[in-house]
Write a protein that holds these residues in place. Structure first.
Motif, PDB file in Angstrom:
ATOM      1  N   ILE A  46       0.859  -1.184   0.000  1.00  0.00           N
ATOM      2  CA  ILE A  46       0.000   0.000   0.000  1.00  0.00           C
ATOM      3  C   ILE A  46       0.894   1.232   0.000  1.00  0.00           C
ATOM      4  O   ILE A  46       1.773   1.362   0.849  1.00  0.00           O
ATOM      5  CB  ILE A  46      -0.916   0.033   1.235  1.00  0.00           C
ATOM      6  CG1 ILE A  46      -1.838  -1.183   1.251  1.00  0.00           C
ATOM      7  CG2 ILE A  46      -1.706   1.343   1.288  1.00  0.00           C
ATOM      8  CD1 ILE A  46      -2.651  -1.327   2.522  1.00  0.00           C
ATOM      9  N   ASN A  47       0.656   2.120  -0.950  1.00  0.00           N
ATOM     10  CA  ASN A  47       1.334   3.411  -0.993  1.00  0.00           C
ATOM     11  C   ASN A  47       0.276   4.477  -0.737  1.00  0.00           C
ATOM     12  O   ASN A  47      -0.677   4.615  -1.511  1.00  0.00           O
ATOM     13  CB  ASN A  47       2.026   3.620  -2.342  1.00  0.00           C
ATOM     14  CG  ASN A  47       3.124   2.614  -2.545  1.00  0.00           C
ATOM     15  OD1 ASN A  47       3.958   2.413  -1.675  1.00  0.00           O
ATOM     16  ND2 ASN A  47       3.119   1.950  -3.699  1.00  0.00           N
ATOM     17  N   ASP A  48       0.436   5.195   0.369  1.00  0.00           N
ATOM     18  CA  ASP A  48      -0.602   6.093   0.863  1.00  0.00           C
ATOM     19  C   ASP A  48      -0.114   7.527   0.934  1.00  0.00           C
ATOM     20  O   ASP A  48       1.010   7.801   1.320  1.00  0.00           O
ATOM     21  CB  ASP A  48      -1.011   5.624   2.272  1.00  0.00           C
ATOM     22  CG  ASP A  48      -1.906   6.620   2.972  1.00  0.00           C
ATOM     23  OD1 ASP A  48      -2.979   6.933   2.428  1.00  0.00           O
ATOM     24  OD2 ASP A  48      -1.526   7.097   4.062  1.00  0.00           O
ATOM     25  N   MET A  49      -1.013   8.429   0.586  1.00  0.00           N
ATOM     26  CA  MET A  49      -0.731   9.857   0.721  1.00  0.00           C
ATOM     27  C   MET A  49      -1.786  10.535   1.585  1.00  0.00           C
ATOM     28  O   MET A  49      -2.227  11.638   1.309  1.00  0.00           O
ATOM     29  CB  MET A  49      -0.667  10.519  -0.664  1.00  0.00           C
ATOM     30  CG  MET A  49       0.531  10.095  -1.479  1.00  0.00           C
ATOM     31  SD  MET A  49       2.099  10.495  -0.706  1.00  0.00           S
ATOM     32  CE  MET A  49       2.117  12.263  -0.903  1.00  0.00           C
ATOM     33  N   GLY A  50      -2.235   9.845   2.653  1.00  0.00           N
ATOM     34  CA  GLY A  50      -3.152  10.457   3.600  1.00  0.00           C
ATOM     35  C   GLY A  50      -4.609  10.064   3.436  1.00  0.00           C
ATOM     36  O   GLY A  50      -5.495  10.823   3.824  1.00  0.00           O
ATOM     37  N   ALA A  51      -4.880   8.881   2.898  1.00  0.00           N
ATOM     38  CA  ALA A  51      -6.261   8.433   2.750  1.00  0.00           C
ATOM     39  C   ALA A  51      -6.891   8.180   4.118  1.00  0.00           C
ATOM     40  O   ALA A  51      -6.215   7.806   5.072  1.00  0.00           O
ATOM     41  CB  ALA A  51      -6.316   7.161   1.907  1.00  0.00           C
ATOM     42  N   THR A  52      -8.199   8.354   4.195  1.00  0.00           N
ATOM     43  CA  THR A  52      -8.919   8.066   5.437  1.00  0.00           C
ATOM     44  C   THR A  52      -9.068   6.555   5.605  1.00  0.00           C
ATOM     45  O   THR A  52      -8.976   5.800   4.632  1.00  0.00           O
ATOM     46  CB  THR A  52     -10.318   8.706   5.409  1.00  0.00           C
ATOM     47  OG1 THR A  52     -11.085   8.066   4.377  1.00  0.00           O
ATOM     48  CG2 THR A  52     -10.252  10.210   5.185  1.00  0.00           C
ATOM     49  N   PRO A  53      -9.310   6.077   6.823  1.00  0.00           N
ATOM     50  CA  PRO A  53      -9.504   4.642   7.031  1.00  0.00           C
ATOM     51  C   PRO A  53     -10.609   4.044   6.147  1.00  0.00           C
ATOM     52  O   PRO A  53     -10.471   2.933   5.646  1.00  0.00           O
ATOM     53  CB  PRO A  53      -9.853   4.540   8.522  1.00  0.00           C
ATOM     54  CG  PRO A  53      -9.121   5.691   9.134  1.00  0.00           C
ATOM     55  CD  PRO A  53      -9.257   6.798   8.110  1.00  0.00           C
ATOM     56  N   ALA A  54     -11.689   4.778   5.944  1.00  0.00           N
ATOM     57  CA  ALA A  54     -12.770   4.272   5.088  1.00  0.00           C
ATOM     58  C   ALA A  54     -12.299   4.078   3.652  1.00  0.00           C
ATOM     59  O   ALA A  54     -12.619   3.065   3.011  1.00  0.00           O
ATOM     60  CB  ALA A  54     -13.963   5.226   5.128  1.00  0.00           C
ATOM     61  N   VAL A  55     -11.517   5.010   3.138  1.00  0.00           N
ATOM     62  CA  VAL A  55     -10.989   4.888   1.779  1.00  0.00           C
ATOM     63  C   VAL A  55     -10.017   3.713   1.696  1.00  0.00           C
ATOM     64  O   VAL A  55     -10.024   2.952   0.733  1.00  0.00           O
ATOM     65  CB  VAL A  55     -10.321   6.205   1.320  1.00  0.00           C
ATOM     66  CG1 VAL A  55      -9.558   6.014   0.021  1.00  0.00           C
ATOM     67  CG2 VAL A  55     -11.366   7.303   1.176  1.00  0.00           C
ATOM     68  N   VAL A  56      -9.195   3.532   2.719  1.00  0.00           N
ATOM     69  CA  VAL A  56      -8.265   2.400   2.752  1.00  0.00           C
ATOM     70  C   VAL A  56      -9.037   1.092   2.676  1.00  0.00           C
ATOM     71  O   VAL A  56      -8.714   0.209   1.865  1.00  0.00           O
ATOM     72  CB  VAL A  56      -7.378   2.442   4.015  1.00  0.00           C
ATOM     73  CG1 VAL A  56      -6.540   1.176   4.124  1.00  0.00           C
ATOM     74  CG2 VAL A  56      -6.493   3.684   4.010  1.00  0.00           C
ATOM     75  N   SER A  57     -10.058   0.945   3.490  1.00  0.00           N
ATOM     76  CA  SER A  57     -10.858  -0.280   3.489  1.00  0.00           C
ATOM     77  C   SER A  57     -11.515  -0.524   2.137  1.00  0.00           C
ATOM     78  O   SER A  57     -11.492  -1.641   1.617  1.00  0.00           O
ATOM     79  CB  SER A  57     -11.940  -0.225   4.573  1.00  0.00           C
ATOM     80  OG  SER A  57     -11.366  -0.322   5.840  1.00  0.00           O
ATOM     81  N   LEU A  58     -12.085   0.515   1.565  1.00  0.00           N
ATOM     82  CA  LEU A  58     -12.729   0.369   0.259  1.00  0.00           C
ATOM     83  C   LEU A  58     -11.732  -0.019  -0.825  1.00  0.00           C
ATOM     84  O   LEU A  58     -12.002  -0.894  -1.653  1.00  0.00           O
ATOM     85  CB  LEU A  58     -13.447   1.664  -0.126  1.00  0.00           C
ATOM     86  CG  LEU A  58     -14.699   1.985   0.675  1.00  0.00           C
ATOM     87  CD1 LEU A  58     -15.180   3.398   0.361  1.00  0.00           C
ATOM     88  CD2 LEU A  58     -15.792   0.979   0.383  1.00  0.00           C
TER      89      LEU A  58
END
Length: 108
Positions: free
Chosen positions: A78-90
């Motif tokens: 996972i490469n993340d730039m500040g997604a919310t937990p809900a967006v991560v799960s989706l």
């Protein structure tokens, strides 16, 4: 950047598809890469995130994800730039669903 690694043992669901990439890294979003590999029935998830200090939240989201899917022999990046937990799960669910669809298409 912070790197977090999670490993879940004794998964039961294997994916029979080529690597899948979903999402785009940009402000407030993330990308997920799913690979099938021999991990002796484990699932490994590596998170590279710009949001430092949120390891406990990431852990909760990853535990919830693993409880839903029970993946075995799967490595996820996972490469993340500040997604919310809900967006991560989706996005994680989208990646697994894409993998399952690709597996069905390959069997046709």
């Amino acid at each position: 950047m912070e790197t977090l690694v999670f490993r879940f043992e004794n998964g039961t669901r294997k994916l029979d598809s080529a690597a899948q990439l979903v999402g785009v890294v940009s402000s407030g979003n993330l990308e997920v890469l799913v690979n099938q590999t021999d991990l002796q029935s484990a699932c490994e998830i590596e998170v590279n995130t710009a949001a430092i200090g949120f390891a406990a939240i990431w852990e909760a989201v990853m535990k919830d994800f693993h409880a839903r899917w029970q993946l075995a022999d799967v490595r996820i990046a996972i490469n993340d730039m500040g997604a919310t937990p809900a967006v991560v799960s989706l996005r994680l669910d989208q990646a697994i669903e894409s993998s399952l669809e690709a597996s069905l298409e390959a069997k046709k």
